[in-house]
Design an enzyme around this catalytic site. Structure first.
Site: not given
Lengths: 368, 691
Positions: B336-340
Site C-alpha cells: 500500500g502507501s508505505t511503498f510510496k
C-alpha cells in the site's frame, strides 16, 4: 520265593552301597546346583528337592526289601494301571502351560507320564523274558507286541502333549527290543520305518511349537529372539562357563534370568555356566559310570528278567542324559527332557530313583 | 548238559551285547564332552562376551538442550525435568486392557490417547510386544504421585524422566523461538545416514531459532551402563559385573543461543498489537539486529513441544487465521502507501521528479480511458513530493509512476531489498513479488499494460512484500542508505556462559541513492507524523521525532466508501512503517494489522508504543547504569550478584557505559556471565523400559 524270606540284615550285606553313593552324589550336586539356579525365584526349590530326594531314597530302600521278581507278576497290572492314569489325566488332569500332564493328589502333583517310562520298562522285561527271541534274534513279527506295548503309552503321552517324555518312552522300548536280540535286516527295516515315521510325524503329528523348535534347531540364528531364544541363551550360558566356570551363584545367564526353564530342562546350562568344562566332563563321566554299572548288573543278574530290567534302566538314564545335554548344548532340538537327578521336579527324581532302585534290587539278588 | 551249554552260550552272547551297549553309551558321552569342549573351550571367549552383552544395558542420559536467552540475559527457553509414560505390551500381558483403563482413570489420559494406546496394543505382535511405546509425554506432578502410589497395579507401565523444553514466557516470541518435536522415522533414517547422532524418541527443533540453531543447541547425550535382567529390569550391580570406570559417560549440554530480542520490547509489541492477525517487526537500523518480532495469532511452543494432541494440530491447521504462518517473514501483503517511499526514491533517482516537482490532485488521475482514484475524493489540490508523502496523495504517485514506468520502479524496489528474501535465516522466508514488464507479460492475461505502473506506484497491483522486508527497507532509508541483513542471534555461548561466537552485522547492500534524495524522502516521512494533516499526526510522540508512513493495502478493489460495510476478510490491511529518531534512528518498526482498515489508526499506535517503550527502557537502563551497583570483585563467579530489580536481569552487571551502546561486531555490550545458573533437567537415571 525263598529269597524274600531272607533276613533283611543278610540281604543288605549284599547291598551295593557304592552305586547308591554314586546316585546320591549326583543328586547332591543337583541340589547344590538347584540352590544356585533358584536364587532368583525366592523360593527354596532345593529344599523341596531335598525332601523328594529323602523320600525317594526311603522308597528305594523299601523297594530293596521286595524281590524284583515280584514285579514280574505285577508287570501287567502295573502297566494297565499306568495306562489308566494316562487316560485319566488326559481327561481330568491339571493343565499347566498348555499341556495336560499333572495329576493332583492333595498336596502332591504327579506326572503319570514319568511312571509310564518304568511301566514300559517292566512290561517289556517280562515280555522278552517270557518270549525269548529265536536264534539270530527277533523278526518284525515277534516285535509287534512289544511295539504295541511301547507305542500305546507313548502316544498317550505325546497327546498331552509331551514330546520329550514320549520320545524317552519310545527310546527305552526300542532299546530293550534291540537289547533282547534283533535280526540285522529287521533293524535296518526298522530304521527305514523310523525315518519315514519321522517325516510323517512332521507332516501331521507335531504341534506348531514343536515344529518351530526343530526348525530353529536347524537354523538357530534365524530367529534369535523368538523360538530360537531358548537354545541360543542356553548355548551362551554353557559356552560362557569356559574352563572353570563363573562360580556358584555367579552365572549371569542364570542369575539374570536369561535361561529358560533353568530349574528343570535347562538345569545343565546352570551347571555348565557356573562350573565350567572340567566339572561338566566330570558330571558326564558320573552318569556314564551309573550307566556302565547298570549294564554290569544286567550281565550279573540271576535271570533274564533282571538283565532286561537293568539294561532298560541303563537305556533310560542314557537317553535322558544324551538328549538333555545334547539339547542344552544345541546339538539336538529343544524337547522337554529332564536331566536325571539334576533337574528340579519330584516325579522325575522319583522315577530315576525307582529305576536305580530296581537295578540295586537286581544286583542284591544276583547269583554269586 | 546241553541246557548248561546253552545257558553259557547265551551268557556269553549277553555280555557281548552289554559290551556293545556300554561302548555305545561311552561314545554318546564322548560326543557330549566333545560338544562341551567346542562350546566352552574353543568358542568360550566368544560366548563369554555374548553373555556380557546380554546383561549390560546402555541407558541414555539425555543432554540438556542449550538455553535461548534474550539480549539482556533473560532465559526464554530452558529444560525442566519431566516424566514420560511408556507401556510395554508384553509386560501387561492379558491385563493390558485394565491397565489402560486404570491409566485413563488415574493419570487422566484423554479418550484419544487411550484409544490410540489400545489400537497400538492390538497391533503388537511378536517382538514388538517387548518394545515400549510412548503413552504420554510430560505427565503432571499429580500424575507422577499417583503413578508412584499405584505402580504395582500398572504392569508394563514405566515412567521415564526426560528433560522437557520449557518456554518460560509462554507464547511470547513463539514463532521466533520455534518448538521441538520427536524425529519421525524417515527423518531419523536421513539424519543417521548423514552421520548425525539422533535416535528414536529424540526431539529436534522444528521452527524458528530452535530449528535454525539445532546443531548448536543440541547437546551430546551421555549413557549409563547398568546390569539388567532378561526382562530389561535394572538390578543393583553388587558383585561388580561392570567395572566402575565403564559405568557412566556424562552428557554434554548444548550451547546457549543469545538472541538480539529484548523480551521487554517483545512484550510491549505483543500487548500493544490490537488485531487478530498481523505482524510487528522492531529492529536496530544501525545493525540489522531484530529487537522484537511478533506474529499473530501466536503459537504456543510449550503446547507444540510434545504435548499437542492430534485434534489440536488439526484445529491449528484448519484455523482460518493461520496461526502457523510466521507472518513477519512468511506473510506477503500489498505494501500500500508505505511503498510510496520507494516510488518517490525511484522517481528522484531516475530524474523523473525533483523534490520541487508538483502536480494537481483533483481526486484522481486519468490514463487513457480509465481513471485512477485518489483515496481523497475531493483531491489534494496542488501537491509537491513533500505534501504528497505527508498526505499520502495517490494522484501524485500515479503521476510519478506513469512517467517512471514499471521497470524503473521495480529496479529501485529490488535495489532496496524487495522481491527476494531478506535473509534472516529462519524457516522459509517469502521472497515477495516485485512485478516488472516481463513479469506481467509472463503471468498476466493480456500482458503488460501501462496502468500496472500506476497500481505499483501506490503499492498495489502485484507488488507484495513481507513486513520484515519493509522494516529492513525503512531502516535503510533511516540510516542513510545501508541495507542490513536481519539477524536474531547475537552470540553463541557454551553452557558455562563463555562466548564461543559473536555475530557481526551483515551489510546486504548500499542503496544506490543519493543522500539529498534520501533526505527529501525522510523529510516527507517525518512530516507524516510531525506535521498537522500528516496521516499519522495524531499518533505522534511527545519526546521523540518519528519518521514513518501509513499504508492501507486494499485486499478487494472497492470504493473507499464501501469499506466500512465490508466483512473482516475483505477489509484492508493496515500498515505503519517508521523509524526514530527521524535523524540518526535507533529503532525501526513495521506494524501490519491484517484486515483492520486504515494504517493510521490500526497500525501506527502499536508502532508508537514500541518506539516509546524502547526509549523509556533506554532511559531507565541509563539511569540504572548512572548509579552502578557495587561491582563484585569477581563478577564471573557470581552470576546473580546484584540483580537490578526493575530490569529482571538474570545476570551480573558490568561497566556503566556498556549498556546500551552502539552494537558492534567486536565489542559485546551485553555482560557475559562466566556461569549461568542453569536449572538442570537431568534427573537421576532410572531404568528405561527398553533397555
Amino acid at each position: 520265593m525263598e529269597l524274600t524270606a531272607r533276613a533283611p540284615r543278610r540281604l543288605f550285606a549284599r547291598f551295593p552301597w557304592g552305586a547308591l553313593l554314586l546316585t546320591c552324589a549326583i543328586a547332591g550336586l543337583g541340589v547344590w546346583n538347584l540352590a544356585s539356579a533358584s536364587r532368583t525365584v525366592q523360593v527354596n526349590l532345593w529344599m523341596s528337592q531335598l525332601l523328594w530326594l529323602a523320600g525317594g531314597l526311603a522308597a528305594v530302600l523299601l523297594l530293596a526289601l521286595v524281590d524284583y521278581r515280584h514285579f514280574r507278576s505285577l508287570a501287567f497290572p502295573l502297566y494297565v494301571g499306568v495306562l489308566g492314569l494316562l487316560v485319566f489325566v488326559a481327561r481330568y488332569g491339571r493343565t499347566v502351560m498348555g499341556a495336560r500332564r499333572w495329576l493332583d493328589l492333595g498336596p502332591l502333583h504327579i506326572q503319570p507320564s514319568e511312571l509310564a517310562k518304568l511301566a514300559v520298562l517292566v512290561v517289556l522285561a517280562r515280555h522278552f523274558d517270557e518270549h525269548p527271541p529265536p536264534k539270530g534274534g527277533n523278526r518284525l513279527r515277534q516285535l509287534l507286541v512289544p511295539f504295541a506295548l511301547t507305542l500305546v503309552p507313548a502316544v498317550l503321552v505325546l497327546k498331552q502333549p509331551d514330546l520329550g517324555t514320549a520320545l524317552i518312552v519310545a527310546a527305552v522300548g526300542l532299546t530293550l527290543c534291540v537289547f533282547a536280540g534283533i535280526r540285522t535286516p529287521t533293524l535296518a527295516i526298522l530304521a527305514a520305518i523310523g525315518v519315514a515315521g519321522a517325516a510323517g510325524a512332521w507332516q501331521h503329528g507335531l504341534k506348531g511349537y514343536q515344529k518351530k523348535r526343530i526348525e530353529t534347531f536347524l537354523d538357530p540364528d534365524g530367529d534369535a529372539l523368538g523360538a530360537g531364544y531358548h537354545a541360543n541363551q542356553s548355548m551362551i550360558a554353557v559356552g560362557s562357563g569356559r574352563l572353570a566356570g563363573k562360580g556358584w551363584g555367579k552365572g549371569t545367564q542364570t542369575q539374570l534370568s536369561f535361561l529358560p526353564e533353568q530349574h528343570t530342562d535347562f538345569i545343565f546350562s546352570v551347571w555348565a555356566e557356573e562350573h565350567g568344562f572340567v566339572w561338566c566332563t566330570l558330571l558326564v563321566l558320573l552318569y556314564l559310570t551309573l550307566i556302565v554299572w547298570a549294564l554290569w548288573v544286567a550281565g550279573a543278574a540271576r535271570d533274564r528278567f533282571g538283565s532286561y530290567l537293568a539294561a532298560g534302566v541303563a537305556g533310560l538314564v542314557f537317553w535322558h542324559v544324551f538328549i538333555n545335554i545334547g539339547m542344552v548344548t544345541g546339538l539336538l532340538p529343544v524337547v522337554g527332557v529332564t536331566l536325571p537327578l539334576m533337574s528340579y521336579g519330584g516325579s522325575s527324581l522319583l522315577t530315576v530313583l525307582l529305576a536305580v532302585g530296581l537295578v540295586l534290587n537286581v544286583q542284591m539278588r544276583r547269583v554269586g | 548238559m546241553s541246557e548248561l551249554l546253552k545257558q553259557r552260550a547265551s551268557s556269553r552272547d549277553l555280555w557281548t551285547r552289554l559290551t556293545v551297549f556300554g561302548v555305545l553309551a561311552g561314545l554318546g558321552c564322548l560326543v557330549l564332552i566333545g560338544r562341551l569342549y567346542r562350546l566352552q573351550m574353543s568358542l568360550g571367549r566368544e560366548y563369554y562376551e555374548r553373555s556380557v552383552n546380554n546383561f549390560v544395558k546402555e541407558q541414555k542420559i539425555p543432554a540438556d538442550r542449550g538455553l535461548l536467552i534474550d539480549r539482556r540475559g533473560e532465559v526464554l527457553a530452558d529444560s525442566r525435568p519431566s516424566f514420560d509414560l511408556y507401556l510395554t505390551p508384553y509386560f501387561c500381558g492379558k491385563s493390558c486392557d485394565e491397565v489402560v483403563g486404570r491409566m485413563s482413570a488415574w493419570l487422566g489420559l484423554d479418550a484419544e490417547t487411550s484409544s490410540r494406546v489400545r489400537s497400538r496394543l492390538a497391533q503388537a505382535r511378536g517382538l514388538v510386544r517387548f518394545k515400549p511405546f510412548l503413552v504420554a509425554v510430560d505427565i503432571g506432578r499429580d500424575a507422577v504421585d499417583v503413578f508412584e502410589a499405584h505402580k504395582s497395579e500398572l504392569d508394563g507401565v514405566d515412567m521415564v524422566p526426560t528433560p522437557h523444553r520449557n518456554y518460560r514466557r509462554g507464547t511470547l516470541a513463539g514463532h521466533l523461538l520455534g518448538y521441538l518435536s520427536e524425529v519421525g522415522p524417515e527423518e531419523l533414517a536421513t539424519l543417521q545416514t548423514a552421520g548425525k547422532d539422533y535416535h528414536e524418541g529424540d526431539y529436534i527443533g522444528r521452527r524458528g531459532v530452535e530449528r535454525a540453531f539445532e546443531p548448536v543447541l543440541r547437546g551430546v547425550d551421555g549413557a549409563e551402563r547398568v546390569v539388567a535382567d532378561a526382562k530389561g529390569r535394572r538390578l543393583p550391580d553388587r558383585s561388580g559385573l561392570i567395572p566402575p570406570q565403564d559405568r557412566i559417560r556424562l552428557p554434554r549440554p548444548g550451547n546457549n543461543v543469545v538472541l538480539s530480542i529484548d523480551a521487554r520490547l517483545q512484550k510491549v509489541a505483543d500487548e500493544s498489537f490490537p488485531g487478530k492477525a498481523g505482524a510487528v517487526v522492531a529492529l536496530d537500523p544501525r545493525t540489522g539486529f531484530i529487537l522484537a518480532l511478533v506474529s499473530r495469532p501466536e503459537l504456543d511452543p510449550n503446547l507444540l513441544t510434545g504435548r499437542v494432541s492430534r485434534a489440536q494440530l488439526a484445529a491449528l491447521a484448519a484455523d482460518p487465521y493461520k496461526p502457523e504462518l510466521f507472518r513477519p517473514l512468511q506473510g506477503q501483503y500489498h505494501p500500500g502507501s508505505t511503498f510510496k517511499a520507494v516510488t518517490a526514491l525511484a522517481g528522484l533517482q531516475h530524474h523523473v521528479i525533483t523534490p520541487e516537482s508538483h502536480t494537481v490532485c483533483n481526486g484522481g488521475y486519468t490514463l487513457g480511458r480509465r481513471r485512477w482514484r485518489c483515496w481523497k475524493d475531493g483531491g489534494h489540490g496542488d501537491v509537491d513530493l513533500h505534501r504528497a508523502i505527508v498526505h499520502s496523495c495517490d494522484t501524485f504517485f500515479y503521476w510519478v509512476g506513469d512517467h517512471l514506468g514499471l521497470d524503473a520502479i521495480a529496479e529501485t524496489a529490488r535495489a532496496m531489498g524487495l522481491g527476494k528474501p531478506a535473509g534472516i535465516g529462519l524457516d522459509n522466508e517469502n521472497p515477495g513479488v516485485i512485478p516488472d514488464v516481463a513479469y506481467h507479460d509472463r503471468v498476466t492475461p493480456g500482458g503488460y499494460q501501462k496502468g500496472f505502473a500506476l497500481n505499483a506506484a501506490i503499492g498495489q497491483g502485484d507488488v507484495n512484500v513481507t513486513p520484515l522486508q519493509l522494516a529492513m527497507l525503512y531502516a535503510a532509508i533511516g540510516n542513510g542508505g545501508t541495507l542490513y541483513r536481519p539477524q536474531v542471534v547475537r552470540r553463541i555461548e557454551d553452557p558455562e556462559g563463555t562466548t564461543l561466537k559473536t555475530f557481526a552485522p551483515v551489510v546486504r547492500a548500499k542503496l544506490p541513492i543519493e543522500p539529498q534524495n534520501l533526505a527529501a524522502v525522510v523529510a516527507g516521512l517525518t512530516g507524516v507524523v510531525d506535521e498537522p494533516g500528516g496521516t499519522a499526526y495524531s499518533h505522534r510522540l511527545k519526546d521523540v521525532t518519528v519518521a514513518g508512513k501509513t499504508g492501507t493495502a486494499a485486499v478487494v478493489a472497492y470504493g473507499a466508501d464501501l469499506h466500512a460495510k465490508l466483512d473482516y476478510w475483505r477489509n484492508d490491511h493496515g500498515w505503519f512503517a517508521a523509524f526514530a529518531p527521524a535523524t540518526d534512528p535507533e529503532i525501526a518498526v513495521v506494524v501490519l494489522n491484517e484486515h483492520a482498515g486504515h494504517g493510521g489508526s490500526a497500525a501506527a499506535p502499536t508502532a508508537m508504543a514500541v518506539i516509546q517503550a524502547y526509549f523509556d527502557d533506554k532511559k531507565s537502563d541509563e539511569a540504572a547504569h548512572a548509579a552502578p551497583p557495587p561491582r563484585p570483585a569477581l563478577p564471573a563467579a557470581e552470576p546473580r550478584a546484584a540483580p537490578e530489580p526493575e530490569k529482571k536481569r538474570e545476570l551480573g552487571t558490568r561497566a556503566p557505559s556498556a549498556w546500551p551502546a552502539t552494537e558492534s561486531a567486536t565489542v559485546s555490550p551485553i555482560p557475559s556471565p562466566a556461569k549461568r545458573v542453569r536449572e538442570s533437567a537431568t534427573v537421576a537415571p532410572r531404568p528405561a523400559p527398553w533397555s
